[in-house]
Design an enzyme around this catalytic site. Sequence first.
Site, mmCIF file in Angstrom:
data_model
loop_
_atom_site.group_PDB
_atom_site.id
_atom_site.type_symbol
_atom_site.label_atom_id
_atom_site.label_comp_id
_atom_site.label_asym_id
_atom_site.label_seq_id
_atom_site.Cartn_x
_atom_site.Cartn_y
_atom_site.Cartn_z
ATOM 1 N N HIS A 177 -8.339 -8.025 13.248
ATOM 2 C CA HIS A 177 -7.848 -9.129 12.418
ATOM 3 C C HIS A 177 -8.718 -10.385 12.496
ATOM 4 C CE1 HIS A 177 -4.369 -6.502 12.373
ATOM 5 N NE2 HIS A 177 -3.835 -7.244 11.433
ATOM 6 N N HIS A 189 2.506 -3.085 5.310
ATOM 7 C CA HIS A 189 2.031 -2.975 3.933
ATOM 8 C C HIS A 189 2.753 -1.846 3.205
ATOM 9 C CE1 HIS A 189 -1.263 -5.876 4.195
ATOM 10 N NE2 HIS A 189 -1.550 -5.374 5.387
ATOM 11 N N ARG A 234 0.843 -1.195 0.000
ATOM 12 C CA ARG A 234 0.000 0.000 0.000
ATOM 13 C C ARG A 234 0.879 1.246 0.000
ATOM 14 N NH1 ARG A 234 -3.371 -1.583 5.369
ATOM 15 N NH2 ARG A 234 -4.384 -3.516 4.636
ATOM 16 N N TYR A 263 -6.630 -10.791 17.508
ATOM 17 C CA TYR A 263 -5.871 -9.543 17.553
ATOM 18 C C TYR A 263 -6.775 -8.442 16.998
ATOM 19 C CZ TYR A 263 -2.032 -6.227 16.999
ATOM 20 O OH TYR A 263 -1.221 -5.127 17.099
ATOM 21 N N ASP A 294 -11.051 -11.074 10.464
ATOM 22 C CA ASP A 294 -11.465 -11.485 9.128
ATOM 23 C C ASP A 294 -10.282 -11.784 8.209
ATOM 24 O OD1 ASP A 294 -10.533 -8.915 8.844
ATOM 25 O OD2 ASP A 294 -12.216 -8.212 7.615
ATOM 26 N N HIS A 295 -9.064 -11.779 8.763
ATOM 27 C CA HIS A 295 -7.900 -12.119 7.949
ATOM 28 C C HIS A 295 -6.719 -12.456 8.858
ATOM 29 C CE1 HIS A 295 -7.100 -7.841 8.811
ATOM 30 N NE2 HIS A 295 -5.821 -8.131 8.616
ATOM 31 N N HIS A 301 -2.665 -11.724 8.977
ATOM 32 C CA HIS A 301 -1.641 -10.856 8.412
ATOM 33 C C HIS A 301 -0.264 -11.460 8.662
ATOM 34 C CE1 HIS A 301 0.586 -7.097 7.571
ATOM 35 N NE2 HIS A 301 1.340 -7.479 8.592
ATOM 36 N N ASP A 322 -2.116 -9.735 3.662
ATOM 37 C CA ASP A 322 -3.290 -10.203 4.394
ATOM 38 C C ASP A 322 -3.864 -11.410 3.665
ATOM 39 O OD1 ASP A 322 -2.943 -8.106 6.119
ATOM 40 O OD2 ASP A 322 -4.562 -6.882 5.286
#
Length: 245
Positions: free
Chosen positions: A224, A186, A170, A221, A226-227, A229, A193
């Site tokens: 987090h 990122h 990013r 965490y 939904d993913h 990292h 992710d």
Amino acid sequence: MFGRAVRLLLSVVMLATGLVVGSVATAGTAHADGCYTWTRTLSQGASGADVTQLQIRLGGYPGQGSVLAVDGAFGPATMAALKRFQSAYGLSADGVAGNQTFNKLYALQDDDCTPVHFSYAELNRCNSTWSGGAVAAATARSNALRTMWKLEALRHALGDQPIRVTSGFRSHACNDAVGGASGSRHLYGDGADLGAGPHSLCTLAKQARNHGFRGILGPGYPGHNDHTHVDHRGSRYWSAPTCGI
């Protein structure tokens, strides 16, 4: 697919004609790969750019909790990582990189040096120039490549089922737009992710411990759930409380 088939055919031809990997390629020599071709056997004590290229591809095999240095020096850690890679793919685990090892690596990479199951586009949906992050564009792109090879190792360890990357590099603008942390990895290109798919987020978080990731954040965490990292931060930080790590 055609390019990959040609590379595999060339590899077979090289073996059939008895090409010695330790020899220096000369004009007219058929290269085995469109990305990078090793021209000598590598073992402990070797050093150089070809060792660096090998280490990048072995980055996902350092052992649990470890990270393989990409320094161009073939030491004990590189030999141990190579043995793990060789064992993972059913090769003779002798810690020496020769024809069998190189041919497997050629089969695992595309002509842009990315592993066959991941791409630069997949690791960068933000800014195709790789600019605007916390490091120079070339560094961000290089960091992403190393992350992809670690993900390739993770994918293989989990039965060669797909891993879904939902976010990679990013720029500061992209990071701000999604509410990312000001120091997010990122921004450096090495953060990725991973979304749930064939594997649960906890399975991904737990297995990632074996594949060279210093940063692992997963379910439990903050932010987090939904993913999962993964990244290559300066020091180890693992936190996925729901998963028990």
